[in-house]
Design a protein around this motif. Structure first.
Motif, PDB file in Angstrom:
ATOM      1  N   UNK A  23       0.835  -1.192   0.000  1.00  0.00           N
ATOM      2  CA  UNK A  23       0.000   0.000   0.000  1.00  0.00           C
ATOM      3  C   UNK A  23       0.871   1.243   0.000  1.00  0.00           C
ATOM      4  N   UNK A  24       0.197   2.408  -0.035  1.00  0.00           N
ATOM      5  CA  UNK A  24       0.866   3.715  -0.022  1.00  0.00           C
ATOM      6  C   UNK A  24       1.924   3.795  -1.121  1.00  0.00           C
ATOM      7  N   UNK A  25       1.517   3.424  -2.319  1.00  0.00           N
ATOM      8  CA  UNK A  25       2.452   3.364  -3.444  1.00  0.00           C
ATOM      9  C   UNK A  25       2.982   4.736  -3.850  1.00  0.00           C
ATOM     10  N   UNK A  26       2.185   5.787  -3.601  1.00  0.00           N
ATOM     11  CA  UNK A  26       2.642   7.122  -3.967  1.00  0.00           C
ATOM     12  C   UNK A  26       3.932   7.489  -3.239  1.00  0.00           C
ATOM     13  N   UNK A  27       4.144   6.917  -2.067  1.00  0.00           N
ATOM     14  CA  UNK A  27       5.364   7.214  -1.309  1.00  0.00           C
ATOM     15  C   UNK A  27       6.600   6.582  -1.946  1.00  0.00           C
ATOM     16  N   UNK A  28       6.398   5.643  -2.846  1.00  0.00           N
ATOM     17  CA  UNK A  28       7.519   4.972  -3.501  1.00  0.00           C
ATOM     18  C   UNK A  28       8.012   5.727  -4.728  1.00  0.00           C
ATOM     19  N   UNK A  29       7.215   6.672  -5.217  1.00  0.00           N
ATOM     20  CA  UNK A  29       7.560   7.371  -6.457  1.00  0.00           C
ATOM     21  C   UNK A  29       8.863   8.140  -6.265  1.00  0.00           C
ATOM     22  N   UNK A  30       9.789   7.919  -7.158  1.00  0.00           N
ATOM     23  CA  UNK A  30      11.082   8.583  -7.082  1.00  0.00           C
ATOM     24  C   UNK A  30      12.118   7.829  -6.281  1.00  0.00           C
ATOM     25  N   UNK A  31      11.685   6.791  -5.547  1.00  0.00           N
ATOM     26  CA  UNK A  31      12.647   6.019  -4.764  1.00  0.00           C
ATOM     27  C   UNK A  31      12.896   4.636  -5.353  1.00  0.00           C
ATOM     28  N   UNK A  32      11.979   4.142  -6.172  1.00  0.00           N
ATOM     29  CA  UNK A  32      12.164   2.863  -6.842  1.00  0.00           C
ATOM     30  C   UNK A  32      11.311   2.824  -8.095  1.00  0.00           C
ATOM     31  N   UNK A  33      11.672   1.926  -9.011  1.00  0.00           N
ATOM     32  CA  UNK A  33      10.894   1.777 -10.232  1.00  0.00           C
ATOM     33  C   UNK A  33       9.591   1.057  -9.907  1.00  0.00           C
ATOM     34  N   UNK A  34       8.532   1.514 -10.525  1.00  0.00           N
ATOM     35  CA  UNK A  34       7.214   0.920 -10.337  1.00  0.00           C
ATOM     36  C   UNK A  34       6.716   0.430 -11.691  1.00  0.00           C
ATOM     37  N   UNK A  35       5.822  -0.531 -11.727  1.00  0.00           N
ATOM     38  CA  UNK A  35       5.367  -1.052 -13.023  1.00  0.00           C
ATOM     39  C   UNK A  35       4.596  -0.046 -13.859  1.00  0.00           C
TER      40      UNK A  35
END
Length: 553
Positions: free
Chosen positions: A218-230
Motif C-alpha cells: 500500500x501507499x504506493x505514492x510514497x515509492x515514487x522517485x525512490x524505486x521503479x514501479x510497473x
C-alpha cells in the motif's frame, strides 16, 4: 564522454506561469492568456529567458487543466486560440521563448476518445480490462492512484479503466499507434503556431509494464522517485521520447522538450536526456534536498555527474505548482533567498516558479470549501494541499486582488501580500524582487556563470562544516566564488579570491523592508562582525547565518 549539446536551454532561466493564478484580464477571478501577455514585461525585466505555461487547453478543470478534453483548443476560461498566438508573438518580441505543457499520459474523461470508449468503440486507446474475482468486481490489479484510492474505476458494462491520477483522467495506451500519431500531430500544431518547446507532464508514466503486475504493498505514492514501479519509469518511454526528439529537430533545432520525470536515481533520470532524447529533465532530487550543506553537495555532485555522462545540461528548481513553496519549506525567507542565490550560481538551467521572486510563502490556512486540488478529496495519496502554492500572486500594494485582476481571485489572498507585491518591492534594494533581478542580471553578464566557464562545471573549495563554497571559472582566468552558510551562526572564512576578491551580491543585506530579512550576508571582519579583530580590507570575511554570497575573483 558524449560532447555537450549547445543550445539556448543549456543555461536558460525559465519562469513557470501557473496560468490560473498569474494575471486576470477580464475580472472573472481566474488568470488567463491575455493577462499573461500583459504582464510579460515583468518577466523580461526580471531577466528570464523563457516562460513555461501550465495547461490552458479545453478542459473541465478537474485537475487544474491537466485533464485535457481538446489539445488544439484554448479553454474559454483562458481566452481563445488568437490569445495564444498573440502571447507567443509578444513574448518573442521581448526576447522570451515560450514552453507549453503537453499532457500525454492521460486525457480528460470528456475527451471525444474516452466518450467513444465508454460507448464501446476504441477502448484500446486506453487501458480497459476485466476485473478480478468470480464476478469481476475487483480491480484488475492493486495499483493505487497518485492522488489516493484505487487507480481503477468500473464502468457500466463491468470493465475497469486505469487512471493513475483522478478518475476524470483516464490513462492512454501508448502501445496504440493512433495515440502516437495523434500526439505527433498535436506537437506539430503548437510548433507551427510558434512555441519553442514543451514541458512533458508525467514523461515517466506513458508506458506500463507488460501484464500490469501487482505491486504488493500500500501507499504506493510514497515509492515514487525512490524505486521503479510497473507504471512509472519503464524503459519503453524512451522510444517515445526519441521519436519526439526527431520531430523537434525537424523544425529548426532550437525547439526543446523538458521531462517531468520521477526516477529512483540520478543515473536513471539521465536516460531521459541522452543525446537523442529530451533536452532537459526536472531535478526533483535537488528540490527535495534539505537546507543542509552536506545534503546539498551530494545532490549537486550526483546531478552533475549523471548529466555530464550523457552530455546534457543539469536543471535546478526550488518550487513549482505541485509542492510547498520553498520559503515555507525551508522555514524562513532568509533561507529561501540564500537558496535562490545558491541555485542560480550552479552550472546549467534554473527554473523559477511565479511569486518566488517576491518571496511568497505557502498559504497554509485556506478554508476547505475553496480548495480545488483533487487529491484533497481523496485519501492515502498526495497531501492534497497543492492549492497553497497556487494562490494568485500580488502585483500592486492595494486594490482588488492586489492587482491580480479587476475582480476577486479564485483562491483568497492573505492580507499581508500587498507588502510583498511587485509594486511594493520594486526599487527597494533590500527586497527579494530586486535580489532576483540583480542575480539574473549578474548571471547573464558574468562569463563564469550560467553555462559559462571553461568547462561548464565547478570546483569545490574547502570551508568549515555547514558551509558550501565553489568556484565557477571563466575562460579568461577569472571567475566567481559562491559561498553559502546553511548554519544558524556566523562563520569567518578567508576572503574568496584573497584581498582582491570583490563582493558581487549577497542574499542578506544589512537592511530591512518588504521581503528582506535583514542581517549581513558576508561582512568584512572587524566591520560589525569583529570575531577575529581583523580590519576591513584584510583577507577574511564573516559569512552570516543562512546566507549566500557571490564573489568576483
Amino acid at each position: 564522454m558524449p560532447p555537450a549539446r549547445p543550445g539556448w536551454w543549456c543555461d536558460a532561466v525559465i519562469y513557470e506561469v501557473y496560468v490560473r493564478s498569474f494575471a486576470d484580464s477580464d475580472g472573472d477571478g481566474v488568470g488567463d492568456l491575455r493577462g499573461v501577455r500583459e504582464r510579460l514585461p515583468h518577466l523580461a525585466r526580471l531577466g528570464a529567458d523563457a516562460v513555461w505555461l501550465t495547461p490552458f487547453y479545453a478542459s473541465p478543470q478537474a485537475d487544474g487543466g491537466y485533464d485535457v478534453a481538446d489539445y488544439r483548443a484554448v479553454d474559454p476560461l483562458f481566452g481563445d486560440l488568437s490569445d495564444a498566438d498573440d502571447l507567443v508573438r509578444a513574448a518573442h518580441e521581448l526576447g522570451l521563448r515560450v514552453i507549453v505543457d503537453i499532457v500525454p499520459n492521460h486525457t480528460s474523461d470528456r475527451h471525444p476518445w474516452f466518450r467513444e470508449a465508454l460507448a464501446g468503440d476504441g477502448r484500446d486507446r486506453y487501458h480497459f480490462h476485466p476485473g478480478r474475482g468470480p464476478d469481476g468486481s475487483l480491480p484488475p490489479n492493486d495499483w493505487e492512484s497518485v492522488f489516493g484510492g484505487p487507480a481503477w474505476t468500473r464502468v457500466a458494462d463491468g470493465q475497469w479503466y486505469l487512471h493513475l491520477f483522478a478518475p476524470q483522467q483516464p490513462d492512454l495506451n501508448w502501445e496504440n499507434d493512433a495515440v502516437r500519431a495523434e500526439f505527433d500531430s498535436v506537437l506539430r500544431f503548437w510548433l507551427d503556431l510558434g512555441v519553442d518547446g514543451f514541458r512533458v507532464d508525467v514523461a515517466h508514466g506513458m508506458v506500463k509494464a507488460a501484464g500490469l503486475p501487482d505491486i504488493g504493498r500500500r501507499e504506493q505514492a510514497r515509492l515514487i522517485g525512490s524505486q521503479r514501479l510497473p507504471f512509472f519509469d519503464q524503459d519503453g518511454v524512451h522510444e517515445i521520447h526519441r521519436g519526439w526528439r526527431r520531430l523537434l529537430d525537424s523544425y529548426d533545432g532550437r525547439r526543446i522538450a523538458v521531462a517531468e520525470a520521477w526516477a529512483p536515481s540520478a543515473e536513471r533520470l539521465a536516460l531521459y536526456v541522452r543525446p537523442d532524447e529530451l533536452h532537459q529533465a526536472f531535478n526533483f532530487a535537488y528540490l527535495q534536498a534539505p537546507w543542509d550543506a552536506g545534503a546539498l553537495r551530494r545532490v549537486i555532485e550526483d546531478s552533475l555527474r549523471a548529466t555530464t555522462s550523457v552530455g546534457a545540461p543539469t536543471t535546478w528548481v526550488l518550487s513549482n505548482h505541485d509542492v510547498v513553496r520553498h520559503t515555507t519549506r525551508y522555514g524562513s525567507l532568509r533561507r529561501a533567498r540564500a537558496a535562490a542565490l545558491l541555485m542560480l550560481a550552479l552550472p546549467g538551467s534554473a527554473y523559477l516558479y511565479q511569486g518566488e521572486e517576491l518571496g511568497l510563502p505557502e498559504v497554509t490556512d485556506l478554508p476547505d470549501e475553496v480548495r480545488q486540488d483533487p487529491a484533497f478529496h481523496r485519501t492515502e495519496g498526495q497531501d492534497g494541499l497543492r492549492d497553497g502554492c497556487r494562490v494568485p500572486i500580488p502585483w500592486s500594494a492595494r486594490g482588488p486582488s492586489y492587482g491580480f485582476g479587476p475582480g476577486g481571485s479564485w483562491l483568497p489572498q492573505p492580507a499581508e501580500w500587498g507588502g510583498l507585491s511587485v509594486e511594493a518591492q520594486t526599487g527597494d534594494p533590500a527586497s527579494t524582487l530586486e535580489l532576483y533581478r540583480a542575480a539574473l542580471a549578474t548571471r547573464r553578464a558574468h562569463p563564469a556563470l550560467g553555462a559559462g566557464g571553461d568547462d561548464g562545471g565547478l570546483d569545490w573549495l574547502p570551508v568549515p562544516p555547514g558551509l558550501l563554497a565553489f568556484r565557477r571559472r571563466a575562460a579568461d582566468g577569472g571567475g566567481v566564488v559562491c559561498v553559502a552558510n546553511t548554519t544558524d551562526r556566523a562563520v569567518e572564512i578567508p576572503r574568496p579570491g584573497g584581498p582582491e576578491g570583490r563582493l558581487l551580491l549577497s542574499s542578506a543585506p544589512a537592511a530591512t523592508g518588504p521581503g528582506a530579512p535583514g542581517g549581513t550576508a558576508a561582512g568584512e571582519a572587524g566591520a560589525g562582525a569583529g570575531e577575529a579583530g581583523t580590519t576591513a580590507g584584510e583577507a577574511a570575511v564573516v559569512v552570516a547565518p543562512d546566507s549566500c554570497s557571490w564573489w568576483a575573483i
